[in-house]
Design a protein around this motif. Structure first.
Motif, PDB file in Angstrom:
ATOM      1  N   ASN A  47       0.837  -1.188   0.127  1.00  0.00           N
ATOM      2  CA  ASN A  47       0.073   0.144   0.171  1.00  0.00           C
ATOM      3  C   ASN A  47       0.920   1.262  -0.024  1.00  0.00           C
ATOM      4  O   ASN A  47       0.240   2.272  -0.462  1.00  0.00           O
ATOM      5  CB  ASN A  47      -0.994  -0.160   1.076  1.00  0.00           C
ATOM      6  N   GLN A  48       1.984   1.258   0.600  1.00  0.00           N
ATOM      7  CA  GLN A  48       3.007   2.255   0.475  1.00  0.00           C
ATOM      8  C   GLN A  48       3.365   2.630  -0.792  1.00  0.00           C
ATOM      9  O   GLN A  48       3.396   3.626  -1.421  1.00  0.00           O
ATOM     10  CB  GLN A  48       4.031   2.165   1.497  1.00  0.00           C
ATOM     11  N   ALA A  49       3.657   1.608  -1.426  1.00  0.00           N
ATOM     12  CA  ALA A  49       4.200   1.674  -2.911  1.00  0.00           C
ATOM     13  C   ALA A  49       3.062   2.355  -3.620  1.00  0.00           C
ATOM     14  O   ALA A  49       3.177   3.143  -4.583  1.00  0.00           O
ATOM     15  CB  ALA A  49       4.707   0.464  -3.550  1.00  0.00           C
ATOM     16  N   ILE A  50       1.811   1.863  -3.545  1.00  0.00           N
ATOM     17  CA  ILE A  50       0.642   2.290  -4.443  1.00  0.00           C
ATOM     18  C   ILE A  50       0.318   3.725  -3.926  1.00  0.00           C
ATOM     19  O   ILE A  50       0.189   4.580  -4.826  1.00  0.00           O
ATOM     20  CB  ILE A  50      -0.700   1.617  -3.990  1.00  0.00           C
ATOM     21  N   PHE A  51       0.619   4.027  -2.600  1.00  0.00           N
ATOM     22  CA  PHE A  51       0.508   5.466  -2.310  1.00  0.00           C
ATOM     23  C   PHE A  51       1.444   6.626  -2.810  1.00  0.00           C
ATOM     24  O   PHE A  51       1.023   7.529  -3.450  1.00  0.00           O
ATOM     25  CB  PHE A  51       0.416   5.523  -0.548  1.00  0.00           C
ATOM     26  N   LEU A  52       2.690   6.120  -2.700  1.00  0.00           N
ATOM     27  CA  LEU A  52       3.829   6.924  -3.269  1.00  0.00           C
ATOM     28  C   LEU A  52       3.641   7.027  -5.068  1.00  0.00           C
ATOM     29  O   LEU A  52       3.693   8.259  -5.506  1.00  0.00           O
ATOM     30  CB  LEU A  52       5.119   6.214  -2.915  1.00  0.00           C
ATOM     31  N   SER A  53       3.291   5.855  -5.639  1.00  0.00           N
ATOM     32  CA  SER A  53       3.127   5.928  -7.098  1.00  0.00           C
ATOM     33  C   SER A  53       1.864   6.922  -7.456  1.00  0.00           C
ATOM     34  O   SER A  53       1.992   7.630  -8.541  1.00  0.00           O
ATOM     35  CB  SER A  53       2.875   4.750  -7.792  1.00  0.00           C
ATOM     36  N   GLY A  54       0.870   6.987  -6.454  1.00  0.00           N
ATOM     37  CA  GLY A  54      -0.318   7.786  -6.667  1.00  0.00           C
ATOM     38  C   GLY A  54       0.094   9.245  -6.473  1.00  0.00           C
ATOM     39  O   GLY A  54      -0.197  10.211  -7.111  1.00  0.00           O
ATOM     40  N   LEU A  55       0.966   9.562  -5.418  1.00  0.00           N
ATOM     41  CA  LEU A  55       1.328  10.867  -5.516  1.00  0.00           C
ATOM     42  C   LEU A  55       2.293  11.387  -6.622  1.00  0.00           C
ATOM     43  O   LEU A  55       2.090  12.575  -6.965  1.00  0.00           O
ATOM     44  CB  LEU A  55       2.321  11.122  -4.279  1.00  0.00           C
ATOM     45  N   ASN A  56       3.140  10.601  -7.082  1.00  0.00           N
ATOM     46  CA  ASN A  56       3.798  10.722  -8.427  1.00  0.00           C
ATOM     47  C   ASN A  56       3.061  11.074  -9.641  1.00  0.00           C
ATOM     48  O   ASN A  56       3.042  11.848 -10.361  1.00  0.00           O
ATOM     49  CB  ASN A  56       4.980   9.773  -8.713  1.00  0.00           C
TER      50      ASN A  56
END
Length: 191
Positions: free
Chosen positions: A85-94
């Protein structure tokens, strides 16, 4: 050479020396979105803007930024989120920042409220389509916008502002009442 001719020549030459580099710099002034590999404290302002676009301030109550939703999202990300979920969150911010750069040639933070809302509506539609495609699959990963919305609403309505201003709040509970009358327009009760 006369002094007047010399001064005019120098003025033109130095003016050109100033204008040419400036023109070159202006061509490279397009906003380049940040590529985050981890969430930093500097991103709290960005998270506040995302939350404020999801739950903006109204005449009746302050928005998510007033509830410091960026700090809440940062804490949940650091302390509670699973790595996937952290990876999804970060890619979402980007992705959010990249879409703002592509559509408005600016960062999401610097976009106008109307542009932010327009972008959120576009991404909300993407999230709906994504969730429909995920139905029936064994492992369902959330869309990044769903993470943003869930964290914003949960953080806001569990904050002091959300509990005491956005909802009706009785600090000292009275007797138990199973049925309470409700009129359209009443705020929900904080529990």
């Amino acid at each position: 050479m006369k002094r007047k001719t010399f001064i005019n020549t120098i003025s033109l030459a130095s003016g050109g020396a100033i204008i040419l580099p400036t023109a070159g710099l202006l061509q490279s002034c397009e906003y380049q979105p940040k590529n985050r590999v981890t969430l930093q404290k500097e991103d709290i302002g960005f998270l506040n803007e995302i939350g404020e676009t999801i739950l903006p301030a109204t005449e009746a109550s302050p928005g998510a930024k007033a509830a410091e939703i960026g700090n809440f999202m940062y804490s949940i990300f650091q302390d509670c989120m699973e790595p996937e979920n952290q990876a999804i969150f970060l890619s979402g911010l980007n992705e959010l920042d990249a879409q703002a750069a592509a559509l408005f040639n600016t960062s999401f933070i610097d976009a106008s409220p109307i542009e932010k809302t327009k972008l959120h509506e576009k991404i909300q539609l993407e999230a709906i389509i994504y969730n429909e495609e995920q139905e029936g699959m064994e492992e369902i990963l959330p869309h990044y916008f769903d993470l943003f919305k869930n964290l914003t609403t949960y953080g806001y309505f569990t904050s002091e502002i959300g509990m005491t201003i956005a909802r009706d709040y009785l600090p000292i509970p009275g007797k138990y009442e199973a049925c309470i009358s409700y009129k359209i327009g009443d705020r929900p009760w904080a529990t």
